[in-house]
Design a protein around this motif. Structure first.
Motif, PDB file in Angstrom:
ATOM      1  N   ASN A 202       0.770  -1.336  -0.145  1.00 43.26           N
ATOM      2  CA  ASN A 202       0.000  -0.001   0.066  1.00 43.26           C
ATOM      3  C   ASN A 202       0.923   1.119  -0.062  1.00 43.26           C
ATOM      4  O   ASN A 202       2.053   1.288   0.398  1.00 43.26           O
ATOM      5  N   ILE A 203       0.543   2.218  -0.414  1.00 42.38           N
ATOM      6  CA  ILE A 203       1.110   3.539  -0.484  1.00 42.38           C
ATOM      7  C   ILE A 203       0.141   4.664   0.137  1.00 42.38           C
ATOM      8  O   ILE A 203      -0.994   4.788  -0.138  1.00 42.38           O
ATOM      9  N   SER A 204       0.899   5.339   1.204  1.00 44.48           N
ATOM     10  CA  SER A 204      -0.094   6.566   1.631  1.00 44.48           C
ATOM     11  C   SER A 204       0.918   7.715   1.231  1.00 44.48           C
ATOM     12  O   SER A 204       2.159   7.827   1.354  1.00 44.48           O
ATOM     13  N   GLN A 205       0.028   8.664   0.416  1.00 43.45           N
ATOM     14  CA  GLN A 205       0.762  10.011   0.149  1.00 43.45           C
ATOM     15  C   GLN A 205      -0.015  11.226   0.722  1.00 43.45           C
ATOM     16  O   GLN A 205      -1.013  11.390   0.659  1.00 43.45           O
ATOM     17  N   ARG A 206       0.954  12.355   1.198  1.00 41.30           N
ATOM     18  CA  ARG A 206       0.242  13.393   1.764  1.00 41.30           C
ATOM     19  C   ARG A 206       1.030  14.558   0.966  1.00 41.30           C
ATOM     20  O   ARG A 206       2.124  14.531   0.598  1.00 41.30           O
TER      21      ARG A 206
END
Length: 580
Positions: A202-206
């Motif tokens: 999974n990728i979490s981008q801010r």
């Protein structure tokens, strides 16, 4: 440096000239599906080829970034369930398809083509297109391009779609990324599902604005362990982030040759270095250019402006406030935005903002080993730059003093402005809008030069780096993700989905990319002419403060609160204190 760039670019072209054409893959898949359908119709006793049906379905889904399950491939096989199950298992056992766990329990899997399968099919696709072209050799070139697509013929070498990593990244909680909220990184966000498939997690981008991004990156460096695995860094921050220990040198966590450094635009790659070591990988090389309306210039019989004097003449000609038309837009909002514009304008007149050493083609911007850096703001050339900005004011929209990064391009896209200084990453505002008067009518130039300057395309954009305080057990996975995100395959995917930045020569030379926009060929040409430069905004550790100082003092000058000489003197004094 110019010879080095030409040599690097030639290497890219030579390398692509001998490789199989991976862009043939989607064409070959479409051709095979059509051919199989025709064969089934023509041969009434034909039987389905389960292996072929499943592989074609898998590759089509892979190229589209869709998750594939065993149930989906069994349905695509067109044979009974038990037979399909047995044949699917054989594809897995022979190393052509790999399974990846979709849940922690390991009871649910997604299916992916292995590198072996992708390599086999890329070669096969290239051969089938060649055979098709050879079979139609009696037809004209135009007819062959109509039936088979010019971009898929062997002469046009294209970059392949990104491949799934052979081993999924093992990183607790998924990959965490901090980026800038610009069009290119938003494209990455839109492609998140596809990249999750590629890296296997999974990728979490801010995403933050430029000032908030810097603040968050500095705050993150104060934590015991980094909250992010990868962070985006504005190129001028490299020196500050290296000196303050925000980023780790990349040569401590990966083999630099894996990045293929010669493939990057020289200025973009060099700008990621401090003290001779790389601290990031260019994710977007987006020089600031002059956008101008070719159609309006042609109607007026004016040549494209290559000097500041000619630009002023053109702006004067097109400026017609009574009819809602203005000459030019630029970054004039107080603070960071105008600070950037002022430094680049000084460079147009041949003046670096600090005492950089002159070298061929410009100035040496890596000052890590120097202890004698002082500001050079209050100079005659900087005074000429101030006079130029004041002249621009006369032919700018009435709200110019509040215009920053995006605001300057929107009125250009709507047809209200004839010229605008803008980064290439902003080009989608008009290139992807068929209703924009600037669509298809925009020319791209380096900054016009002042009397003592030369045409420059100041390099902007972002690099992606690894935080120095990233937990040791996460570093290997972060490095692999960094390589994947900045690869030619990924960079091309960004372009195909709306980005207008290409930090690699190979991406700019890709025929599909060049068909999308003339901006890529223009930027590559500027790079080869040594016009892409990063010294206008040197990555000294105090650069962010210098931007703010200049953006405040020059804004007061533009408002008429102080004279140009007073503005430069005040900026010089404040910058000297900042550099002590």
């Amino acid at each position: 440096m110019g010879n080095l760039q030409n040599e690097n670019f030639s290497r890219v072209l030579q390398r692509s000239a001998v490789a199989p054409d991976p862009a043939a893959l989607p064409a070959a898949l479409a051709f095979l599906e059509s051919a199989m359908s025709e064969l089934d119709t023509a041969l009434e006793v034909a039987e389905p080829n389960a292996y072929l049906n499943m592989v074609v379905a898998l590759l089509r889904a892979h190229l589209a970034g869709r998750i594939v399950t065993a149930t989906m491939l069994i349905a695509a096989s067109d044979v009974p369930y038990a037979t399909a199950r047995r044949k699917l298992q054989k594809l897995i056992d022979t190393g052509l398809i790999e399974q990846r766990a979709r849940t922690r329990s390991g009871k649910s899997f997604s299916l992916h083509p292995t590198e072996r399968l992708m390599a086999n099919w890329q070669q096969f696709s290239d051969r089938i297109i060649r055979l098709s072209a050879d079979a139609s050799s009696s037809t004209t070139i135009d007819e062959r391009e109509y039936y088979y697509g010019a971009s898929y013929l062997p002469a046009s070498q294209s970059i392949a779609p990104p491949r799934v990593l052979p081993i999924p990244l093992q990183i607790g909680g998924g990959l965490r990324v901090l980026v800038h909220g610009d069009p290119t990184f938003m494209v990455m966000e839109n492609l998140k599902r596809q990249f999750e498939q590629i890296i296997g997690t999974n990728i979490s981008q801010r995403a933050f604005s430029i000032d908030r991004l810097r603040t968050e990156a500095l705050r993150n460096a104060e934590r015991r362990f980094s909250k992010y695995d990868i962070i985006a860094v504005d190129l001028p921050w490299i020196g500050e982030f290296a000196e303050k220990g925000v980023l780790m040198p990349l040569d401590t966590c990966l083999e630099i040759d894996r990045l293929d450094p010669p493939d990057f635009h020289t200025a973009g790659w060099t700008a990621t270095h401090w003290g001779g070591r790389p601290y990031g990988v260019p994710s977007q090389t987006t020089p600031e250019l002059l956008f101008y309306r070719k159609d309006l210039f042609a109607e007026a019989g004016l040549a494209a402006p290559d000097t500041t004097d000619k630009l002023i003449e053109a702006a004067r000609h097109f400026h017609n406030p009574q009819h809602g038309r203005y000459g030019i837009a630029w970054n004039a909002a107080r603070g960071t935005a105008l600070g950037h514009q002022f430094l680049m304008t000084c460079a147009d007149f041949g003046q670096p903002i600090v005492n950089l050493d002159p070298i061929a083609g410009g100035f040496a911007a890596d000052t890590a080993k120097r202890r004698d850096i002082v500001p050079t703001i209050d100079t005659p050339l900087a005074l000429e730059a101030c006079d130029y900005l004041l002249q621009l004011m006369a032919y700018s929209p009435p709200d110019i003093l509040s215009m920053s990064w995006y605001e300057r391009v929107r009125p250009y896209a709507s047809g209200k402005i004839a010229m605008a200084y803008g980064y290439t990453l902003l080009a989608p505002y008009f290139e992807r809008d068929p209703a924009s008067p600037a669509n298809g009518n925009t020319g791209y130039l380096p900054h016009p030069a002042g009397p003592n300057g030369q045409p420059l395309a100041p390099v902007g954009g972002y690099a992606m780096g690894i935080p120095a305080n990233l937990a040791p057990e996460r570093r290997a996975a972060a490095a692999e993700a960094l390589i994947a995100f900045t690869s030619p395959e990924a960079q091309k995917l960004y372009v195909l989905n709306g980005s207008r930045t290409a930090p690699r020569y190979s991406v700019g030379a890709d025929p599909e990319v060049r068909r999308i926009s003339p901006i890529f060929e223009a930027v590559d040409a500027m790079s080869l002419r040594d016009e892409l430069q990063y010294w206008p905004r040197p990555p000294i550790p105090q650069i962010a403060e210098i931007f703010e100082i200049c953006g405040q003092e020059i804004h007061d000058m533009l408002r008429g609160v102080q004279t140009p000489r007073d503005a430069l003197a005040r900026a010089q004094s404040r910058a000297e204190r900042a550099l002590k």
